[in-house]
Design an enzyme around this catalytic site. Sequence first.
Site, PDB file in Angstrom:
ATOM      1  CG  HIS A 161       9.847   8.726   0.622  1.00 53.19           C
ATOM      2  ND1 HIS A 161      10.218   8.523   1.876  1.00 53.19           N
ATOM      3  CD2 HIS A 161       8.966   9.987   0.677  1.00 53.19           C
ATOM      4  CE1 HIS A 161       9.569   8.947   2.835  1.00 53.19           C
ATOM      5  NE2 HIS A 161       8.912   9.881   2.134  1.00 53.19           N
ATOM      6  CB  CYS A 177       6.119  11.641   1.497  1.00 51.45           C
ATOM      7  SG  CYS A 177       6.938  13.147   0.540  1.00 51.45           S
TER       8      CYS A 177
END
Length: 201
Positions: A161, A177
């Site tokens: 992301h 992440c």
Amino acid sequence: MSDVKLNRRALLGAAAAMGAGALAAPALAQQNAVMQGSTAMEGSAAARSNISSFRMLDWRNHFDNTNNGAILVDLTSRALHFWSADQSVYKLYPCSIPLSEDLTRRGRTTVVEKRENPSWRPTPAMRQRNPEWPEVVEGGAPDNPLGVRALYLSWQYYRIHGTHDTRKIGRASSNGCVGLYNEHIIELYSLTSVGTQVLLI
């Protein structure tokens, strides 16, 4: 005598400056190579100094094919590599990686969903560690940890992301992440599809 010392000082100062310039040349060449690795490194991103050194890789060392495109995240060099299905497009981006080994996951997965301006919800483990965090941050909010785009992986809670906090890129700074500059995730988002292969090493 003072003139000789002054001239000698000037000569030594000039030699030191030349030596520093010679030492800086490889670093400058490396920075230029990094900037040429992705057209999205132009503008403000090119001036950022917290990018780890990394190099171009060959997809054949990591994938059997590039069907649906392929993403390789090299956690050591903190770099994300992308190859299009027909191998006509190759991109190399600096990224953030997990804070610690226990938050890190390695192996093969795929992109299972893509979202523009995704909402963010901390995982149960994050809420346990940080009970003061909100239950949700809506998409488009300037403090949204997922930035402007997110690629959801088949592993629960794992994403590739964007981030509004550009200090995180090139560092071990995430809860699991992989983060990219917002301009880079916008580009990667446009190049990937559901089913794109992903490998974290």
